[in-house]
Motif scaffolding. Structure first.
Motif, PDB file in Angstrom:
ATOM      1  N   ALA A   1       0.838  -1.206   0.000  1.00  0.00           N
ATOM      2  CA  ALA A   1       0.000   0.000   0.000  1.00  0.00           C
ATOM      3  C   ALA A   1       0.869   1.250   0.000  1.00  0.00           C
ATOM      4  N   ALA A   2       0.347   2.298  -0.608  1.00  0.00           N
ATOM      5  CA  ALA A   2       1.062   3.572  -0.660  1.00  0.00           C
ATOM      6  C   ALA A   2       0.038   4.692  -0.675  1.00  0.00           C
TER       7      ALA A   2
ATOM      8  N   SER B   1      -4.245   7.476   8.855  1.00  0.00           N
ATOM      9  CA  SER B   1      -3.872   6.690   7.671  1.00  0.00           C
ATOM     10  C   SER B   1      -2.373   6.743   7.409  1.00  0.00           C
ATOM     11  N   LYS B   2      -1.761   7.914   7.628  1.00  0.00           N
ATOM     12  CA  LYS B   2      -0.311   8.010   7.439  1.00  0.00           C
ATOM     13  C   LYS B   2       0.405   7.052   8.392  1.00  0.00           C
ATOM     14  N   ARG B   3      -0.097   6.991   9.632  1.00  0.00           N
ATOM     15  CA  ARG B   3       0.514   6.119  10.623  1.00  0.00           C
ATOM     16  C   ARG B   3       0.357   4.656  10.194  1.00  0.00           C
ATOM     17  N   HIS B   4      -0.848   4.307   9.736  1.00  0.00           N
ATOM     18  CA  HIS B   4      -1.115   2.916   9.342  1.00  0.00           C
ATOM     19  C   HIS B   4      -0.348   2.506   8.090  1.00  0.00           C
ATOM     20  N   LEU B   5       0.072   3.494   7.316  1.00  0.00           N
ATOM     21  CA  LEU B   5       0.791   3.190   6.069  1.00  0.00           C
ATOM     22  C   LEU B   5       2.281   2.969   6.291  1.00  0.00           C
ATOM     23  N   ARG B   6       2.752   3.240   7.507  1.00  0.00           N
ATOM     24  CA  ARG B   6       4.205   3.189   7.727  1.00  0.00           C
ATOM     25  C   ARG B   6       4.827   1.856   7.320  1.00  0.00           C
ATOM     26  N   ALA B   7       4.083   0.762   7.528  1.00  0.00           N
ATOM     27  CA  ALA B   7       4.619  -0.561   7.198  1.00  0.00           C
ATOM     28  C   ALA B   7       4.514  -0.864   5.707  1.00  0.00           C
TER      29      ALA B   7
ATOM     30  N   ASP C   1      -4.275  -2.321   9.710  1.00  0.00           N
ATOM     31  CA  ASP C   1      -4.316  -2.697   8.293  1.00  0.00           C
ATOM     32  C   ASP C   1      -5.402  -1.929   7.536  1.00  0.00           C
ATOM     33  N   VAL C   2      -6.131  -1.095   8.264  1.00  0.00           N
ATOM     34  CA  VAL C   2      -7.240  -0.352   7.654  1.00  0.00           C
ATOM     35  C   VAL C   2      -6.828   1.123   7.485  1.00  0.00           C
ATOM     36  N   LEU C   3      -7.101   1.668   6.315  1.00  0.00           N
ATOM     37  CA  LEU C   3      -6.867   3.095   6.059  1.00  0.00           C
ATOM     38  C   LEU C   3      -8.216   3.807   6.095  1.00  0.00           C
TER      39      LEU C   3
ATOM     40  N   ALA D   1       6.580  -4.114  -4.749  1.00  0.00           N
ATOM     41  CA  ALA D   1       7.033  -3.815  -3.397  1.00  0.00           C
ATOM     42  C   ALA D   1       6.514  -2.452  -2.951  1.00  0.00           C
ATOM     43  N   PRO D   2       6.225  -2.273  -1.654  1.00  0.00           N
ATOM     44  CA  PRO D   2       5.649  -1.008  -1.179  1.00  0.00           C
ATOM     45  C   PRO D   2       6.456   0.229  -1.582  1.00  0.00           C
ATOM     46  N   ALA D   3       7.780   0.168  -1.511  1.00  0.00           N
ATOM     47  CA  ALA D   3       8.577   1.363  -1.827  1.00  0.00           C
ATOM     48  C   ALA D   3       8.429   1.736  -3.296  1.00  0.00           C
ATOM     49  N   ALA D   4       8.426   0.728  -4.157  1.00  0.00           N
ATOM     50  CA  ALA D   4       8.258   0.990  -5.589  1.00  0.00           C
ATOM     51  C   ALA D   4       6.851   1.517  -5.865  1.00  0.00           C
TER      52      ALA D   4
END
Lengths: 425, 425
Positions: free
Chosen positions: A45-46, A62-68, A121-123, A215-218
């Protein structure tokens, strides 16, 4: 390679995604106001978020939940932005995520592989009026109901797209496909816009799903690039909202080799398709700008770099006088040149020229080397006709370098004022 | 010490000044479109000009003529901005100055001490449509006629104020007096505004006369400071025009000791009075903004410095959503907070508060420490009443320091769109 489709399928077209949308009672109108997107497995996710300094509570969460770099569901309400609501707002946004995780655990769908997800896991996203507490009881009941109605079909796509609308007149959806090593990869998105649309961004929400394996970073880099070339180059009314976000979830179900880096043909092909998808959604947002009757495209060319081209383009698309001229179909091109003039870029009029109309389509040059051209009667008539099209095109060459950008704006109408002079009451 | 007067006298009230205004035929409407201000002696002169990069030809010429810090006449036409007109436009602007010098030489008034002025003693300004050549024959005949009708009275003041109007509904004039060492010093000004009003500046013209005796450099500094605190803190539609300027001519006829430096009580008293005069004219401009029905005042307090306070205030006064809320009398204060949020200043919502209404006048706090306050029914009614006043006041405290600024804006109405969607045709 990529092809944009105009079909009605959207976010549940990529493999692994379910959606639902319904009325939970936030909006006094009784129109749909709650949407849920769920994947049947953990997704890369991004997200990209408004650069406002007064961001809404859902963005904090949502920003916090997206960290992983991982997520599995997105819950969205319209009618109330949960912004400028302080700590209580943050508690409510977190509670929405927990409701979704809890309800999914109690209502596991047989078609879903794994729905034992955590609240993180929820945004969450919200759009609507600012400064009011969310009606959490209604939202809680709404989430419980939506979970039982998740589907993978046209209806689910349409219900979700409708439930995120505020003053939008039409739901916004798009999908695209590309092929990676013989495998079909699907991308799709829904968006809402209408008012508070400005780069970085407006009250603009976009939710994109794909079955690409990335991959998340990509995925983050592809989304950032796509948003910069689409959502960050549109303006309806320059008022950047505290609520904007674009999120993408990638289920990896397409079965191609995983894209793990931001180089290579596969990454490029995916990123280009994502950009096209975002541009398609961005166009729909501008076209449905509050009160808009026409779209205009601003092509800035021969700038020294993209940054200065963006400044000039933004000054033009935000100018109420340019927007009124487009509304009236009035070839008052001096407003375009002078908007460029106050953009802060050190322009030299003697090197500038302005063409109106699509460059491929008998455009008319109205200003060259800092001086008006003289147009004959026939040219004046053609110019008038070009200004009265549904899509008006301005091409401003700055004579400073090789960079170019394209922005989209819409006209300013009496209807915009009517919509916005009486929104809360 | 200084006192603003609401009387009808303006630019010919200070000793030494004559004016006239009439129709020369630039405007199809037949309304007045040419004004002339002449002093009976060489004056110290100063000006501030738009920061647009696409400035009109009159600004190129007037800036050049101001280099010596001296001038004796100002000629102004409305209906055509002589902007984006290239070299031909510059020739026309210079020709207007020469016409004035020539005609004054041929029609010397007995009351004038010295009218043997050179073209470079004349300043020129134009406002109106962009990108069209001036009808120089009509302007030439107009100047010849105006020179024979110069006067020092209410009628002359009013004629000049009317002749510089474009979409203005009312002429704008103000005057002020102060006493320096027992001598009365008069200041007066006329202005035009209406559309393309934004800081630095809008299609805003202001012409100020005074009989103060002041050195050009001190006069320039006083005007720059006054403009920064007035014309540069207003916005009707954020579209900075290529034509804006404020000019001041000081005849020195008041007879006090010359102000030759920018220190001392006399300079301070003069500069303060000039600032008040400019604020008065600026208020009149906003009040008569295109389509405006209400003025709103934005007080930004507790900013780290004036620069960041200005950025926050400008974001608020330019936001179409804030302007629409003011138009509808709608207490949708989230739009004010979020406009501050996208201003680019690193605000911390937890330190911010927003009061609506004049601080001295039972204002209502709607947002404190990043959270909405809870208002009872009575407070909600009072808030509604405060939003429906002719002048609405927003007080936003940033919690970052001690700097404060005040800006003025006006609402956005359907009428603004009507005026601007069909201006050239």
């Amino acid at each position: 390679m990529a092809k944009l489709k105009a079909s009605k399928r959207s976010i549940t077209d990529p493999v692994g995604f379910y959606a639902a949308g319904a009325t939970c009672g936030i909006k006094a109108s009784g129109l749909p106001d709650l949407a849920l997107i769920v994947a049947d497995r953990p997704c890369a996710a991004a997200g990209v978020f408004t650069r406002s300094r007064t961001i809404g509570a859902p963005l904090v969460v949502s920003k916090r939940h997206l960290r992983a770099g991982q997520a599995q569901a997105v819950v969205v309400n319209s009618g109330n932005a949960n912004a400028s609501t302080g700590k209580a707002g943050e508690r409510d946004a977190k509670a929405m995520c927990k409701h979704v995780a809890d309800e999914l655990a109690h209502n596991m769908l047989t078609t879903m592989r794994d729905v034992s997800l955590k609240p993180s896991d929820v945004l969450v996203a919200s759009t609507g009026i600012i400064g009011h507490p969310l009606p959490m009881d209604r939202i809680g009941r709404g989430i419980a109901s939506l979970v039982t109605r998740l589907g993978r079909n046209e209806q689910a796509d349409a219900d979700a797209a409708r439930a995120i609308m505020t003053t939008d007149l039409a739901p916004k959806a798009a999908h695209a496909r590309l092929t990676l090593a013989g495998k079909t990869v699907r991308l799709a998105g829904i968006a809402k816009g209408s008012g508070m649309i400005a780069p970085n961004m407006g009250t603009m929400l976009a939710f994109i799903t794909t079955d690409a394996d990335i991959a998340p970073a990509a995925l983050q880099q592809a989304l950032t690039g796509a948003a910069d070339a689409s959502f960050n180059r549109i303006s309806v009314d320059q008022h950047t909202s505290p609520s904007d976000m674009a999120l993408v979830l990638a289920s990896g179900a397409a079965g191609h080799d995983r894209i793990s880096r931001t180089t290579g043909d596969d990454y490029r092909a995916f990123a280009d398709t994502l950009t096209e998808l975002c541009r398609n959604l961005a166009y729909q947002i501008v076209q449905d700008g509050e009160g808009a009757t026409r779209v205009f495209r601003v092509n800035i060319t021969h700038a020294r770099n993209e940054r200065e081209a963006d400044r000039v383009a933004k000054a033009i698309v935000d100018s109420p006088l340019v927007k009124c001229a487009v509304h009236g179909g009035d070839p008052n091109w001096g407003r375009i040149v002078t908007a460029a003039g106050y953009s802060g870029v050190a322009l030299q009029p003697a090197k500038m020229s302005l063409l109106i109309g699509d460059p491929d389509d008998k455009s008319i040059c109205v200003y060259r080397a800092g001086t008006p051209t003289s147009l004959n009667g026939n040219e004046m008539r053609r110019l008038g006709a070009l200004m009265r099209r549904r899509e008006v095109v301005f091409n401003l060459a700055l004579g400073r370098g090789e960079a170019s950008v394209q922005w989209l704006g819409c006209d300013l109408s009496r209807q915009y004022v009517t919509i916005n002079a009486d929104y809360t009451t």
